[in-house]
Design an enzyme around this catalytic site. Structure first.
Site, PDB file in Angstrom:
ATOM      1  N   ARG A 150       0.859  -1.188   0.000  1.00 19.44           N
ATOM      2  CA  ARG A 150       0.000   0.000   0.000  1.00 19.44           C
ATOM      3  C   ARG A 150       0.892   1.233   0.000  1.00 19.44           C
ATOM      4  O   ARG A 150       1.739   1.382   0.885  1.00 19.44           O
ATOM      5  CB  ARG A 150      -0.900   0.042   1.248  1.00 19.44           C
ATOM      6  CG  ARG A 150      -1.854  -1.126   1.398  1.00 19.44           C
ATOM      7  CD  ARG A 150      -2.811  -0.889   2.571  1.00 19.44           C
ATOM      8  NE  ARG A 150      -3.464  -2.107   2.993  1.00 19.44           N
ATOM      9  CZ  ARG A 150      -4.564  -2.610   2.432  1.00 19.44           C
ATOM     10  NH1 ARG A 150      -5.104  -1.978   1.400  1.00 19.44           N
ATOM     11  NH2 ARG A 150      -5.116  -3.719   2.885  1.00 19.44           N
ATOM     12  N   HIS A 159       2.922  -9.580   0.777  1.00 16.08           N
ATOM     13  CA  HIS A 159       2.663  -8.652   1.885  1.00 16.08           C
ATOM     14  C   HIS A 159       3.958  -8.213   2.567  1.00 16.08           C
ATOM     15  O   HIS A 159       3.931  -7.389   3.477  1.00 16.08           O
ATOM     16  CB  HIS A 159       1.727  -9.334   2.897  1.00 16.08           C
ATOM     17  CG  HIS A 159       1.162  -8.437   3.934  1.00 16.08           C
ATOM     18  ND1 HIS A 159       1.517  -8.519   5.272  1.00 16.08           N
ATOM     19  CD2 HIS A 159       0.263  -7.428   3.864  1.00 16.08           C
ATOM     20  CE1 HIS A 159       0.856  -7.609   5.967  1.00 16.08           C
ATOM     21  NE2 HIS A 159       0.089  -6.929   5.135  1.00 16.08           N
TER      22      HIS A 159
END
Length: 751
Positions: free
Chosen positions: A404, A464
């Site tokens: 992100r 991730h």
């Protein structure tokens, strides 16, 4: 044996535990020790939290229940049973949220002359303002949507605010329209009814329409007078009749729907992951309605219209005693003038001078490792690391994983700059990062345009891990410089998420990082990693091994301690192994912000498991894993929580903090968080309670870290001042003592 603990009564349901976490956030909205505008913000956060929860987790349960799946979770509940329990609990929590809004936040704001007014509260000047605002700003943008035989019920998009309208034809206009008039047909004038845009003479007198509140406007409209506001939907309802000339408004009600927004890419069937994600982004806008929120006094006829057309049941209908959607409270602090005392005191994060753009960051990292703790340590250190890598002519390659990033990310800019300067730049952008898919697709394509090699994630796995590898040609050969983190490379959330990161050029970690990136970009399958532990599988095996080691120490009669900090703890096997450790005498201390599927009141545990949850000014996001026995301490940081998805279905990294000073600081940070007795709650069985300090002095870990950052800033300022003073003294001496020779390369025999 840990498998002996695989019993439903030993586990708390994951979804119900998440709702309990949101309840702890709500407690912060009621805590009078928090500044008032921050309390309002916490209340808004509970709303946005539960919105995402319904769009993803409840949506997943809906799909399982619709498919008649009857398998149970660790706590023994089927999907349908979980769905029923979640909705039952959330109905109670909605009541609690709006009690806080109506009975605490709004009255307390009013005492500070911060008012969210209703139409009936407005004076003449304010009313004239909203009338003009509606006519000039809103009227041209609003679009009334009818529901009749020729125009079917319109699509209601996810999370949009809407106004349902019950109306009927104005009797006088209707009578006038029924009169016959002479009209020209061909070359003949005949008497008949005048054609109308939509003839409703054969339809029911009562009509339904809906008006979407434009999302381009702020929900709170500032009124004349200091810190007076009104909700835009209330303003629109006051002048709604202007949108329906010839009709009488009978009733109106604000409503909102939350849809299934879970991205479901059939990765095993697609050869183009990016195209599949883009298609899913389009498709999910039309997902099934998971939740319908309406005003509590909505007219029954309007309510039935919504229920029938949106296909929701009573369980998924939420009647709201106040404004539908409280997320506007997150914006309130930024709109209020003055009142700094009602906000958290701002603080300046610490930037180690060796990490600024005036120093060579690579030279600093070559000398020693640096441990970062954000937001107390300035995230600019990470941005500067990428920036210098882009500018440094000795840097040959940059490899990075992005999960992100912010909407205007400087990191993206510097990666593109590096590629344009001829460096080899490889970036894995995870296009399946939930609710950041659109942003990540855009950035991935932008990076490609700037010359970077982009990987769009891996089929079947989410990437991730938070890792950066910089290859630099030093005087003595190539060297790998790295940053590994527990949180995202996001310069915006770094201001309010607590995360940790490590700058290092450790040789073995460097080899591991090369192997990791080769695995991500190519077909490499490293047989093992030296210092890193990588999921899937690697982190689970490592944590299991460490737990088993502690059990062996405890069985030998020596003290053993496991301390972990994470966002969520839900993995059935890890929990069972922690139970087994506690049953064998290992002390287990856990800091879990959110989901906690473990319960610590089992008699077999002998009271050896303590669990705390810290909810405060900053969102606790770091993951730390610490093991101590026989005076030996090991501490690791990771991108992974102890959740099955992190351990089995994601690429994650866990890494050691080894150097003496960084290791000592990491342990110090963990110890300070464990000491928190004010913002921490303690697990009692299957629920958390406030800590009873028994007269002990309050200690808030986050405030302690803020104070540490401010102390280091003061020390740094003092050192710079002292250096400037010494510099001025040196300049004066060199001007007035012509015989003074410095740095002439000769030793003074009198020294």
């Amino acid at each position: 044996m840990y498998k002996d603990f695989y019993k439903p009564e030993n586990y708390v349901n994951r979804e119900l535990s998440w709702l309990d976490f949101n309840g702890r956030v709500l407690e912060e909205a009621t805590d009078k020790h928090n500044p008032l505008l921050e309390r309002a913000n916490f209340l808004g956060i509970t709303q946005s939290n539960v919105d995402e929860f319904f769009m993803v987790r409840v949506a997943s349960l809906h799909k399982l229940a619709a498919a008649n799946v009857t398998t149970t979770d660790a706590s023994g509940l089927t999907p349908q049973e979980q769905l029923d329990a979640v909705n039952e609990k959330e109905h109670r929590m909605v009541e609690e949220r709006y009690q806080v809004y109506n009975q605490q936040v709004i009255p307390d704001l009013a005492k500070q002359n911060i008012n969210i007014l209703h139409i009936k509260d407005l004076n003449d000047k304010q009313y004239e303002f909203i009338r003009r605002y509606f006519n000039d700003e809103l009227m041209p943008v609003l679009t009334p949507m009818a529901d009749d035989s020729s125009r079917p019920f319109p699509f209601i998009s996810n999370n949009s605010l809407n106004i349902a309208v019950q109306l009927r034809r104005d009797p006088q206009q209707k009578a006038a329209s029924m009169k016959t008039k002479e009209v020209l047909e061909g070359d003949q004038e005949v008497k008949r009814h005048q054609n109308e845009p939509h003839d409703d003479s054969q339809e029911s007198d009562i009509k339904f329409a809906t008006v979407r509140v434009p999302g381009i406007y702020k929900r709170l409209i500032r009124l004349p007078g200091e810190n007076n506001f009104i909700l835009i939907d209330e303003l629109i309802k006051e002048f709604l009749s202007l949108l329906f000339p010839g009709y009488q408004i009978i009733k109106t009600a604000t409503y909102r729907v939350m849809r299934d927004m879970d991205l479901d890419v059939a990765e095993e069937d697609t050869s183009d992951l990016l195209r599949a994600v883009k298609q899913q982004l389009r498709d999910r806008e039309h997902g099934q309605v998971m939740r319908l929120e309406v005003e509590h006094d909505i007219d029954p006829w309007l309510e039935n219209q919504l229920i029938d057309n949106l296909h929701v049941n009573e369980r998924s209908l939420y009647r709201i005693d106040g404004p539908v959607d409280l997320t506007f409270l997150k914006k309130l602090s930024g709109m209020v003038d003055g009142h700094d005392d009602l906000r958290y005191k701002p603080f300046k994060s610490y930037l180690n001078p060796v990490m600024d753009m005036d120093h060579n960051i690579f030279a600093a990292i070559r000398k020693k490792d640096y441990l970062m703790q954000h937001p107390y340590d300035n995230f600019a250190a990470v941005v500067n690391f990428i920036h210098q890598a882009a500018l440094d002519p000795q840097v040959l390659a940059i490899k990075m994983t992005l999960y992100r990033v912010s909407g205007n990310s400087p990191i993206i800019k510097y990666l593109g700059m590096a590629a344009q300067r001829g460096k080899q730049v490889t970036v894995l952008v995870e296009v399946k990062a939930r609710f950041d898919e659109q942003n990540n697709v855009r950035w991935a394509q932008r990076l490609e345009q700037m010359g970077c090699h982009v990987i769009y994630g891996l089929v079947g796995l989410k990437t991730h891990c938070k890792t950066t590898l910089v290859i630099r040609r030093d005087e003595d050969g190539l060297r790998r410089y790295m940053h590994l983190g527990t949180g995202n490379y996001n310069d915006v959330t770094a201001h309010f998420y607590t995360d940790m990161g490590l700058f290092t050029c450790d040789h073995e970690i460097g080899i591991d990082m090369t192997n990791l990136f080769n695995m991500l970009s190519g077909f490499a399958r490293p047989p093992y990693f030296r210092q890193l532990r990588v999921s899937p599988d690697g982190i689970r095996k490592f944590i299991n091994q460490k737990i088993d080691e502690q059990i062996a120490v405890a069985k030998s009669g020596n003290p053993a301690l496991i301390r972990m900090k994470m966002n969520s703890l839900s993995d059935k096997q890890i929990i069972a192994r922690l139970y087994d450790a506690a049953a064998n005498g290992v002390k287990v201390q856990l800091i879990v912000r959110g989901i906690t599927c473990l319960r610590n009141d089992l008699p077999e545990l002998h009271g050896n498991i303590e669990v705390r949850s810290i909810i405060g000014r900053f969102l606790e996001h770091s993951r730390i894993y610490y093991f101590k026995n026989n005076g030996h301490e090991e501490i690791y940081l990771a991108s992974a929580d102890m959740m099955t998805r992190n351990l089995n279905r994601r690429v994650e990294e866990l890494y050691p903090v080894k150097e003496t000073d960084t290791k000592a600081r990491a342990i110090h940070i963990l110890n300070a968080m464990w000491k928190d007795n004010t913002k921490a709650r303690i697990l009692v069985g299957d629920h958390y309670e406030r800590i009873n300090r028994h007269g002990a002095k309050p200690f808030i870990a986050q405030e302690y870290f803020v104070a540490e950052a401010e102390k280091r800033n003061k020390q740094e300022k003092h050192q710079r001042k002292a250096q400037r003073h010494l510099s001025s003294v040196f300049t004066t001496l060199s001007k007035h003592v012509p015989s003074l020779h410095l740095n002439n390369g000769k030793d003074d025999s009198h020294d």
